[in-house]
Write a protein that holds these residues in place. Structure first.
Motif, mmCIF file in Angstrom:
data_model
loop_
_atom_site.group_PDB
_atom_site.id
_atom_site.type_symbol
_atom_site.label_atom_id
_atom_site.label_comp_id
_atom_site.label_asym_id
_atom_site.label_seq_id
_atom_site.Cartn_x
_atom_site.Cartn_y
_atom_site.Cartn_z
ATOM 1 N N ASN A 1 -7.840 12.526 -15.434
ATOM 2 C CA ASN A 1 -8.536 12.562 -14.160
ATOM 3 C C ASN A 1 -8.613 11.184 -13.520
ATOM 4 O OD1 ASN A 1 -8.995 15.301 -14.398
ATOM 5 N ND2 ASN A 1 -11.006 15.048 -15.349
ATOM 6 N N ASN A 2 -8.700 11.167 -12.194
ATOM 7 C CA ASN A 2 -8.854 9.911 -11.478
ATOM 8 C C ASN A 2 -10.249 9.326 -11.703
ATOM 9 O OD1 ASN A 2 -6.310 9.889 -10.215
ATOM 10 N ND2 ASN A 2 -7.029 11.309 -8.641
ATOM 11 N N PRO A 3 -10.377 8.007 -11.692
ATOM 12 C CA PRO A 3 -11.722 7.410 -11.762
ATOM 13 C C PRO A 3 -12.562 7.838 -10.568
ATOM 14 C CG PRO A 3 -9.994 5.762 -12.119
ATOM 15 C CD PRO A 3 -9.314 7.011 -11.638
ATOM 16 N N LYS A 4 -13.848 7.733 -10.727
ATOM 17 C CA LYS A 4 -14.759 8.116 -9.665
ATOM 18 C C LYS A 4 -14.466 7.310 -8.405
ATOM 19 C CE LYS A 4 -19.679 8.830 -8.725
ATOM 20 N NZ LYS A 4 -21.071 8.671 -9.250
ATOM 21 N N GLY A 5 -14.345 8.009 -7.284
ATOM 22 C CA GLY A 5 -14.067 7.348 -6.017
ATOM 23 C C GLY A 5 -12.596 7.312 -5.645
ATOM 24 N N TYR A 6 -11.719 7.689 -6.590
ATOM 25 C CA TYR A 6 -10.286 7.717 -6.324
ATOM 26 C C TYR A 6 -9.870 9.108 -5.868
ATOM 27 C CZ TYR A 6 -8.454 3.204 -7.900
ATOM 28 O OH TYR A 6 -8.119 1.875 -7.998
ATOM 29 N N GLU A 7 -8.928 9.162 -4.934
ATOM 30 C CA GLU A 7 -8.342 10.413 -4.486
ATOM 31 C C GLU A 7 -6.873 10.450 -4.894
ATOM 32 O OE1 GLU A 7 -10.124 12.721 -3.226
ATOM 33 O OE2 GLU A 7 -11.978 11.561 -2.925
ATOM 34 N N ALA A 8 -6.255 11.611 -4.703
ATOM 35 C CA ALA A 8 -4.844 11.760 -5.083
ATOM 36 C C ALA A 8 -3.960 10.774 -4.326
ATOM 37 C CB ALA A 8 -4.388 13.190 -4.825
ATOM 38 N N ALA A 9 -4.283 10.532 -3.051
ATOM 39 C CA ALA A 9 -3.487 9.599 -2.253
ATOM 40 C C ALA A 9 -3.584 8.178 -2.810
ATOM 41 C CB ALA A 9 -3.948 9.633 -0.804
ATOM 42 N N ASP A 10 -4.767 7.812 -3.291
ATOM 43 C CA ASP A 10 -4.944 6.489 -3.894
ATOM 44 C C ASP A 10 -4.087 6.354 -5.151
ATOM 45 O OD1 ASP A 10 -6.901 5.827 -1.962
ATOM 46 O OD2 ASP A 10 -8.435 6.881 -3.136
ATOM 47 N N ARG A 11 -4.105 7.394 -5.971
ATOM 48 C CA ARG A 11 -3.313 7.383 -7.198
ATOM 49 C C ARG A 11 -1.827 7.298 -6.872
ATOM 50 N NH1 ARG A 11 -4.167 6.208 -12.331
ATOM 51 N NH2 ARG A 11 -6.047 7.489 -12.397
ATOM 52 N N ARG A 12 -1.371 8.037 -5.858
ATOM 53 C CA ARG A 12 0.040 8.002 -5.480
ATOM 54 C C ARG A 12 0.460 6.611 -5.016
ATOM 55 N NH1 ARG A 12 3.997 10.310 -7.350
ATOM 56 N NH2 ARG A 12 4.517 8.119 -7.595
ATOM 57 N N GLU A 13 -0.388 5.972 -4.222
ATOM 58 C CA GLU A 13 -0.082 4.627 -3.735
ATOM 59 C C GLU A 13 0.007 3.635 -4.903
ATOM 60 O OE1 GLU A 13 -1.849 1.292 -0.579
ATOM 61 O OE2 GLU A 13 -2.842 3.242 -0.835
ATOM 62 N N MET A 14 -0.913 3.769 -5.851
ATOM 63 C CA MET A 14 -0.904 2.880 -7.010
ATOM 64 C C MET A 14 0.368 3.076 -7.837
ATOM 65 S SD MET A 14 -3.326 2.856 -10.363
ATOM 66 C CE MET A 14 -2.248 4.095 -11.080
ATOM 67 N N LEU A 15 0.751 4.354 -8.048
ATOM 68 C CA LEU A 15 1.945 4.644 -8.838
ATOM 69 C C LEU A 15 3.204 4.152 -8.151
ATOM 70 C CD1 LEU A 15 1.274 8.235 -10.244
ATOM 71 C CD2 LEU A 15 1.311 6.092 -11.513
ATOM 72 N N ASP A 16 3.256 4.275 -6.830
ATOM 73 C CA ASP A 16 4.431 3.788 -6.097
ATOM 74 C C ASP A 16 4.600 2.288 -6.280
ATOM 75 O OD1 ASP A 16 5.020 6.314 -5.237
ATOM 76 O OD2 ASP A 16 4.068 6.090 -3.271
ATOM 77 N N ALA A 17 3.493 1.551 -6.191
ATOM 78 C CA ALA A 17 3.559 0.100 -6.387
ATOM 79 C C ALA A 17 3.947 -0.240 -7.824
ATOM 80 C CB ALA A 17 2.216 -0.536 -6.023
ATOM 81 N N LEU A 18 3.371 0.490 -8.776
ATOM 82 C CA LEU A 18 3.680 0.255 -10.189
ATOM 83 C C LEU A 18 5.130 0.595 -10.490
ATOM 84 C CD1 LEU A 18 2.558 -0.544 -12.964
ATOM 85 C CD2 LEU A 18 1.895 1.839 -13.307
ATOM 86 N N ASN A 19 5.632 1.674 -9.902
ATOM 87 C CA ASN A 19 7.016 2.064 -10.126
ATOM 88 C C ASN A 19 7.990 1.037 -9.564
ATOM 89 O OD1 ASN A 19 6.203 4.355 -11.411
ATOM 90 N ND2 ASN A 19 6.594 5.749 -9.701
#
Length: 489
Positions: free
Chosen positions: A244-262
């Motif tokens: 699960n995402n940390p509190k306050g994170y949305e799916a769009a936030d997770r996607r943006e983070m993964l794109d940068a990490l990738n």
């Protein structure tokens, strides 16, 4: 972070010292290669790169099954109270095990301390069930009702006499920890048929006695890349830890983070060529997709009442063996390649009649229901269901001996498993034990034979599914294993 900044960050790791080191190693390799030209003594065996549908050339045998669900009964269920009927033990109840039967075979430290090894017959009644006439105990009425769909193997054997090595051997093909599990080998060889769920999923009952421990290494990837490890689903708010995402994170936030990490990982991959980077990226992306697929697969609200009735009342309680059997069916419907259930509590050294009654009550109905449910949905023909433990129990009693209170020690020489669907012959009893149930009398099946046959049913030659690690090529069956053709439909 922009791509140019990422490239600069990666490049900053290529300093003068690392450049000179890599250059010297490269020149040395070229020189050594010229000296050994034409010789293959030092030519390494490279591992085949596995794509989403497995390694190149798999399957190389016509597959009879697409999916496996392994109902592992941890602790060693007693074959004498379940499926291997031995009336001679009732007649000789209390008499010492003859030396001519034991033949000097080793005992556990617990049995070796006893002055005598008194034979004990089952305190439960047996009957032949179905047209196949398979002997099934009164403790297993639901399993008895589907006996004609089952293939009983009564001549399984292993060399391991204690739980941890026997359990590890059954799951990984070696008694020592560190080898890949069966599910990991299957995932590596055949890939995945569902991009949104792991190919190898593990479920552990929360309503079982914790008599023997279970370790995550039993469903680990060993020396295979980490993306092939089993993923454990748990009951509760977080079926998969850290998903699960940390509190306050949305799916769009997770996607943006993964794109940068990738992007960062891609630059590092291009610079260093480390295959582990690609495995990490694959796991990140799978976790992201699982955030949507896991809640859907765990939501049982779409299951009608008759399905819960089929699996038993426990199936409404998340994490129980019955609920996990129902969840397994849902995962198989989604084409998850390998589902493994673990249910502890079968290590009955004492108080066996009472303890085994509770174990069978918790598991019998749901095990049979899974077979029936898969069959009525048209999934049993290409789904292999397996039931069994790491070894069997002795024909003599350990400790106190009365008709209603006795125990049985570990017995690796012969034990019973059953299979259903997935290309095995239904209504078959394969192999026999002697009248004492101590030695195999006909058609022995070693653990490596069982593993080789499982891979064969999935369309894989167990001798060709290999991976190089630590200077040698490994396989699930090591240097042994034969296909048990007598059980194949």
């Amino acid at each position: 972070m922009m791509n140019k900044e990422i490239e600069q960050l990666i490049a900053s790791n290529l300093n003068r010292r690392s450049f000179l080191l890599k250059a010297s190693l490269g020149l040395g390799s070229v020189a050594l290669g010229s000296l050994l030209a034409g010789q293959d003594v030092l030519t390494p065996q490279t591992n085949t790169i596995a794509g989403p549908h497995g390694i190149t050339g798999m399957p190389d045998i016509p597959a009879r099954t697409k999916r496996v669900v392994y109902l592992f009964q941890s602790g060693g269920p007693s074959q004498f109270e379940t499926f291997d009927y031995k009336p001679l033990l009732e007649k000789m109840h209390g008499q010492d095990l003859p030396d001519s039967v034991r033949k000097g075979q080793r005992l556990t430290g617990m049995s070796a301390q006893q002055s005598a090894l008194p034979l004990v017959g089952s305190s439960f009644q047996f009957a032949q069930r179905g047209q196949s006439g398979a002997w099934v105990s009164e403790l297993m009425p639901f399993t008895g009702a589907v006996a004609d769909d089952l293939c009983f193997i009564k001549s399984m054997y292993t060399e391991q006499i204690n739980h941890d090595p026997a359990l590890t051997f059954m799951q990984t093909g070696n008694q020592l920890a560190g080898r890949p599990s069966m599910g990991s080998w299957v995932h590596y060889g055949l890939g995945s048929d569902n991009d949104n769920l792991p190919a190898f999923i593990v479920l552990v009952s929360n309503n079982a006695p914790k008599d023997q421990p279970l370790y995550a290494r039993l469903w680990g990837n060993g020396f295979l890349p980490s993306k092939y490890q089993g993923v454990q689903f748990r009951s509760g708010a977080d079926p998969v830890l850290y998903l699960n995402n940390p509190k306050g994170y949305e799916a769009a936030d997770r996607r943006e983070m993964l794109d940068a990490l990738n992007a960062l990982n891609q630059s590092q991959l291009e610079s260093f060529g480390d295959p582990g980077i690609g495995n990490r990226v694959a796991q990140y992306e799978m976790a992201f997709r699982m955030q949507a697929s896991i809640p859907e697969i765990n939501d049982m609200s779409d299951e009608p009442d008759w399905v819960f009735d089929l699996y038993g009342s426990d199936s409404r309680i998340p994490g129980t063996y019955a609920a996990n059997c129902l969840l397994a069916r849902r995962l198989l419907e989604k084409n998850v390649k390998f589902v493994q259930l673990y249910h502890q509590g079968w290590d009955n050294h004492g108080n066996l009649p009472s303890a085994l009654t509770q174990q069978c009550k918790a598991t019998d109905q749901a095990s049979a229901a899974l077979v029936k449910d898969l069959k009525q949905r048209g999934l049993l023909d290409d789904t292999l269901v397996i039931w069994g433990g790491e070894f069997g129990r002795t024909n003599y009693s350990q400790g106190k001996l009365t008709k209603d209170d006795y125990g049985r020690d570990h017995h690796p020489r012969c034990f019973t498993m059953w299979m259903a669907g997935g290309g095995v012959r239904p209504g078959l009893t394969y192999g026999e034990t002697d009248d004492f149930g101590y030695n195999i009398a006909k058609n022995p099946v070693h653990v490596h034979d069982f593993q080789a046959t499982l891979l064969y049913l999935m369309g894989v030659d167990h001798e060709k599914l290999t991976y190089e690690a630590e200077g040698r090529r490994y396989r699930l069956t090591d240097v042994e294993g034969r296909i048990v053709k007598g059980i194949i439909a």
